[in-house]
Write a protein that holds these residues in place. Structure first.
Motif, PDB file in Angstrom:
ATOM      1  N   ARG A  90     -20.531  -4.966  20.436  1.00  0.00           N
ATOM      2  CA  ARG A  90     -21.801  -4.309  20.797  1.00  0.00           C
ATOM      3  C   ARG A  90     -22.830  -4.418  19.941  1.00  0.00           C
ATOM      4  O   ARG A  90     -23.969  -4.196  20.636  1.00  0.00           O
ATOM      5  CB  ARG A  90     -21.284  -2.655  20.608  1.00  0.00           C
ATOM      6  CG  ARG A  90     -20.121  -2.472  21.515  1.00  0.00           C
ATOM      7  CD  ARG A  90     -20.343  -1.625  22.964  1.00  0.00           C
ATOM      8  NE  ARG A  90     -19.260  -1.410  23.811  1.00  0.00           N
ATOM      9  CZ  ARG A  90     -18.448  -0.635  23.678  1.00  0.00           C
ATOM     10  NH1 ARG A  90     -18.369   0.258  22.950  1.00  0.00           N
ATOM     11  NH2 ARG A  90     -17.433  -0.488  24.651  1.00  0.00           N
ATOM     12  N   ARG A  91     -22.652  -4.633  18.850  1.00  0.00           N
ATOM     13  CA  ARG A  91     -23.779  -4.870  17.814  1.00  0.00           C
ATOM     14  C   ARG A  91     -24.763  -6.297  18.087  1.00  0.00           C
ATOM     15  O   ARG A  91     -25.818  -6.208  17.747  1.00  0.00           O
ATOM     16  CB  ARG A  91     -23.268  -5.183  16.401  1.00  0.00           C
ATOM     17  CG  ARG A  91     -22.725  -3.896  15.858  1.00  0.00           C
ATOM     18  CD  ARG A  91     -22.395  -3.730  14.378  1.00  0.00           C
ATOM     19  NE  ARG A  91     -21.558  -2.810  13.985  1.00  0.00           N
ATOM     20  CZ  ARG A  91     -21.188  -2.549  12.894  1.00  0.00           C
ATOM     21  NH1 ARG A  91     -21.632  -3.369  11.834  1.00  0.00           N
ATOM     22  NH2 ARG A  91     -20.683  -1.470  12.544  1.00  0.00           N
TER      23      ARG A  91
ATOM     24  N   PRO B 224     -29.083   2.202  15.876  1.00  0.00           N
ATOM     25  CA  PRO B 224     -28.129   1.084  15.813  1.00  0.00           C
ATOM     26  C   PRO B 224     -28.532   0.571  14.516  1.00  0.00           C
ATOM     27  O   PRO B 224     -27.329  -0.098  13.897  1.00  0.00           O
ATOM     28  CB  PRO B 224     -28.992   0.238  16.702  1.00  0.00           C
ATOM     29  CG  PRO B 224     -29.849   1.119  17.615  1.00  0.00           C
ATOM     30  CD  PRO B 224     -30.058   2.402  16.777  1.00  0.00           C
TER      31      PRO B 224
ATOM     32  N   ARG C  57     -34.422   1.088  21.449  1.00  0.00           N
ATOM     33  CA  ARG C  57     -33.304   1.152  20.978  1.00  0.00           C
ATOM     34  C   ARG C  57     -32.483  -0.211  20.865  1.00  0.00           C
ATOM     35  O   ARG C  57     -31.616  -0.518  20.268  1.00  0.00           O
ATOM     36  CB  ARG C  57     -32.637   2.434  21.299  1.00  0.00           C
ATOM     37  CG  ARG C  57     -31.319   2.815  20.347  1.00  0.00           C
ATOM     38  CD  ARG C  57     -30.792   3.965  20.894  1.00  0.00           C
ATOM     39  NE  ARG C  57     -30.069   3.803  22.311  1.00  0.00           N
ATOM     40  CZ  ARG C  57     -29.399   4.799  22.897  1.00  0.00           C
ATOM     41  NH1 ARG C  57     -29.543   5.761  22.560  1.00  0.00           N
ATOM     42  NH2 ARG C  57     -29.124   4.492  24.242  1.00  0.00           N
ATOM     43  N   ALA C  58     -32.406  -0.747  22.239  1.00  0.00           N
ATOM     44  CA  ALA C  58     -31.385  -1.767  22.723  1.00  0.00           C
ATOM     45  C   ALA C  58     -32.009  -3.149  21.906  1.00  0.00           C
ATOM     46  O   ALA C  58     -31.217  -3.929  21.670  1.00  0.00           O
ATOM     47  CB  ALA C  58     -31.600  -2.183  23.992  1.00  0.00           C
TER      48      ALA C  58
ATOM     49  N   SER D 142     -22.896   6.185  19.800  1.00  0.00           N
ATOM     50  CA  SER D 142     -22.712   5.579  18.564  1.00  0.00           C
ATOM     51  C   SER D 142     -21.700   4.276  18.799  1.00  0.00           C
ATOM     52  O   SER D 142     -21.691   3.276  18.506  1.00  0.00           O
ATOM     53  CB  SER D 142     -22.462   6.317  17.350  1.00  0.00           C
ATOM     54  OG  SER D 142     -23.163   7.042  17.180  1.00  0.00           O
TER      55      SER D 142
ATOM     56  N   LEU E 226     -23.293   1.652  20.597  1.00  0.00           N
ATOM     57  CA  LEU E 226     -24.204   0.811  19.881  1.00  0.00           C
ATOM     58  C   LEU E 226     -23.448   0.139  19.060  1.00  0.00           C
ATOM     59  O   LEU E 226     -24.175  -0.589  17.958  1.00  0.00           O
ATOM     60  CB  LEU E 226     -25.261   1.594  19.180  1.00  0.00           C
ATOM     61  CG  LEU E 226     -26.228   2.409  20.211  1.00  0.00           C
ATOM     62  CD1 LEU E 226     -27.222   3.288  19.442  1.00  0.00           C
ATOM     63  CD2 LEU E 226     -27.135   1.369  20.840  1.00  0.00           C
TER      64      LEU E 226
END
Lengths: 215, 320
Positions: free
Chosen positions: A78-79, A103, A150-151, B229, B232
């Motif tokens: 996901r990171r 993030p 944010r993405a 969270s 992400l």
């Protein structure tokens, strides 16, 4: 970068969202997934982000079969993704700045550098002046741009977006589309599920119909 | 186990942060601690009520421990080493007494012995006005020769054996262990200690239940944040840490509340208790928890809070 190999996804009680879907996209590509509502566009995005697991077939992201990824490896997949979901999942109890910071906090980024990055990301989507605002005070278009900021703040190699221009007026939608084009030009692999395919006229399009790819 | 692709493992060394793993560790923990503190302060009334609940629950066993320590201290200052009184038969005669004295002297278990001739005892008893009248009526000296024996050992079992042995000796009429009351008190103390441990165990479970529930509410309140969270790329550790700190802080503060309650109670009881004991000719001052007990109280409270949070997270994050 992404490869679907005869991927099927069936939701209980026997609803096929995707059936035997195969496609491939290389790094630096921009791919638009279009189709009617319920064609399986959102499911496709969720499979790439490992929010859902395929019922059969293999979803390969960066050479890794994400369907078989262990729970502990999931965060590290996901990171590397920038994810803009249909419901943007903004946190309404914290400011624009803190939303974009999240993030970087998660990856343990040094705070000072992280703040510069957050400002750069907000600047890129045109929200530099709104960093102290709460998301509730933003317009629909601004909220969408916040979700994009944010993405991209952790500079992912792959950007996924699910209906990023939904509920936006034509002008704002074009503006959001322009932002995605900019990231694509900067070398980011971009995968967008949208019914506004005309906003991305130059991009390759994968058309879905009832979970199948149509030419 | 399948190997992670380089593309994903690469994310673990994201942006060169791995060069300072200690820094990340510190940043992460500092952040979690800050969030936990913020959440505690954000709802002062809830926090206060939780602290009182935890404080009272902990104050009961810890207060019991404090009282027991005080009683033990009081006993230590009053009860000397146990003594055995050996009374001879009234008609034994001085010769038998000399013989017994020699025998006691040679006995390996005897540390010290003191002879009380019956004449001295008679004189001492006559000093008491009430008793003198009675004694004067009696034709003979009613008191026997006696020995006060101090043993080397002070374990009750050894002393009992010694008492039994003395009883078998010729011309010995009666043997008495003077420390019987002290041993009864000691047995009572042992029982009380077990009660305190039992109480402590039960209330520890209560404390875990309290934090479990509080953390459950916290997880529900922060559901959106947890979900975002996770999307992400937050690890379980990242998500759990603020809640664990919250539980530990709550436990610690609850322990401190208990400590304050006990200290206040000790302060409040000190003067009347001093007055009471003074009437019994004891000089004694009620002490609050010792340093070791205080540290233990805070440590255990913190640990239990953390454990309650951990159990709660295991239960409630799995379903999120």
């Amino acid at each position: 970068m992404i490869r679907f190999d005869r991927v099927a996804k069936r939701y209980p009680p026997g609803i096929d969202a995707l059936s035997a879907l195969s496609f491939e996209m290389t790094a630096g590509d921009m791919l638009i997934v279009s189709g009617h509502s319920g064609a399986g566009k959102s499911t496709l995005i969720k499979l790439v982000a490992a929010i859902e697991k395929p019922t059969s077939g293999a979803v390969l992201v960066g050479g890794q079969n994400v369907g078989t990824l262990s729970r502990s490896a999931l965060p590290f997949l996901r990171r590397r993704l920038g994810l803009v979901l249909q419901d943007q999942k903004l946190l309404f109890d914290r400011s624009v700045f803190e939303n974009v910071m999240l993030p970087l906090s998660i990856t343990g980024f040094p705070p000072k550098e992280a703040m510069q990055r957050v400002r750069a990301a907000l600047d890129k989507v045109g929200l530099a002046m709104r960093e102290k605002a709460l998301p509730i005070a933003l317009s629909g278009g601004e909220q969408q741009r916040l979700a994009i900021a944010r993405a991209v703040v952790s500079r992912p190699a792959l950007l996924l977006a699910d209906e990023p221009t939904a509920h936006l007026d034509a002008e704002t939608a074009a503006d959001v589309a322009r932002i995605f084009h900019e990231f694509h030009r900067a070398g980011v692999t971009v995968l967008i599920a949208t019914y506004d395919g005309h906003l991305f006229p130059d991009a390759r399009t994968l058309r879905l119909d009832h979970g199948c790819s149509v030419a | 186990m399948r190997e992670r692709s380089a593309w994903i493992t690469d994310a673990q060394s994201h942006d060169g942060c791995l060069e300072f793993p200690m820094n990340i560790w510190l940043v992460n923990h500092g952040r979690a601690l800050r969030i936990a503190l913020r959440r505690l302060i954000a709802a002062p009334l809830t926090t206060l009520l939780s602290l009182l609940a935890i404080g009272v629950a902990l104050a009961l066993p810890a207060g019991g421990q404090m009282l027991l320590n005080n009683v033990q201290r009081l006993m230590g200052s009053t009860s000397a080493t146990p003594q055995i009184s050996v009374f001879m038969a009234v008609d034994a005669g001085r010769g038998a007494a000399t013989e017994l004295a020699a025998r006691l002297k040679k006995h390996p278990a005897v540390k010290q012995q003191r002879f009380l001739p019956r004449e001295d005892t008679l004189q001492r008893m006559k000093a008491n006005a009430g008793l003198r009248e009675i004694i004067d009526v009696l034709p003979d000296n009613p008191f026997p020769d006696a020995f006060i024996v101090t043993a080397i050992a002070d374990q009750p079992a050894t002393l009992d054996l010694l008492v039994e042995e003395f009883r078998q000796w010729p011309k010995v009429a009666h043997v008495q262990l003077d420390s019987a009351w002290a041993r009864r008190l000691e047995a009572l103390l042992r029982l009380s200690r077990n009660v305190v441990i039992l109480l402590g165990g039960l209330l520890a479970i209560g404390l875990i239940a309290i934090t479990f529930n509080i953390i459950r509410m916290q997880v529900l309140t922060h559901r959106a944040e947890i979900e975002v969270s996770q999307l992400l790329g937050a690890t379980n550790g990242f998500i759990c840490r603020p809640f664990l700190y919250f539980g530990a802080l709550l436990g610690f503060a609850g322990g401190a509340t208990a400590w304050l309650l006990i200290a206040a109670a000790a302060w409040w009881l000190r003067t009347p208790l001093d007055d009471l004991l003074h009437l019994y000719e004891f000089t004694f001052s009620l002490q609050s928890l010792s340093l070791v007990d205080s540290a233990l109280l805070l440590g255990i409270a913190t640990g239990l809070g953390w454990l309650g949070a951990l159990l709660s997270l295991g239960q409630h994050l799995r379903h999120s």
